[in-house]
Design an enzyme around this catalytic site. Structure first.
Site, PDB file in Angstrom:
ATOM      1  NE  ARG A 155      47.660   7.649  79.298  1.00 23.91           N
ATOM      2  CZ  ARG A 155      47.131   7.505  78.371  1.00 23.91           C
ATOM      3  NH1 ARG A 155      46.835   6.378  78.281  1.00 23.91           N
ATOM      4  NH2 ARG A 155      47.169   8.279  77.131  1.00 23.91           N
ATOM      5  CG  ASN A 212      44.674  10.288  80.117  1.00 30.18           C
ATOM      6  OD1 ASN A 212      46.136  10.202  81.159  1.00 30.18           O
ATOM      7  ND2 ASN A 212      45.324  10.132  79.110  1.00 30.18           N
TER       8      ASN A 212
END
Length: 98
Positions: free
Chosen positions: A27, A45
């Site tokens: 990320r 997520n």
């Protein structure tokens, strides 16, 4: 009163990234690439192990981000990326990790 609609060359990319992409800096890496490309959005997520990436800005920049997500040069290991395209959401600002 509403502002002008999205420019014709702008798009919203929604990409579902499958593989070993959680707990490996994926990320953070995605956010850095998106900001370099001038995109707004987020990388999140998901409970099933995927990462959901939503990015918007120029269609060209979104396509470049998608290419990077599929490049094999990301943190972790990407098995596949499923992408969907839509009109941009004018309320989205910045790029966050969720």
């Amino acid at each position: 009163m509403t502002g002008p609609g999205p420019r014709r060359d702008e798009a919203r990319l929604s990409a579902w990234v499958h593989g070993h992409v959680q707990g490996v800096g994926f990320r953070w890496w995605t956010r850095a690439r998106a900001l370099e490309l001038g995109l707004t959005g987020f990388a999140s997520n998901r409970p099933d192990g995927r990462v959901h990436v939503v990015a918007q800005g120029s269609r060209e920049a979104c396509e470049k981000l998608l290419e990077l997500l599929r490049s094999g040069e990301t943190p972790g290991s990407v098995d596949k990326v499923i992408a969907d395209w839509a009109e941009p959401d004018a309320t989205m600002t910045g790029f966050s990790e969720r």
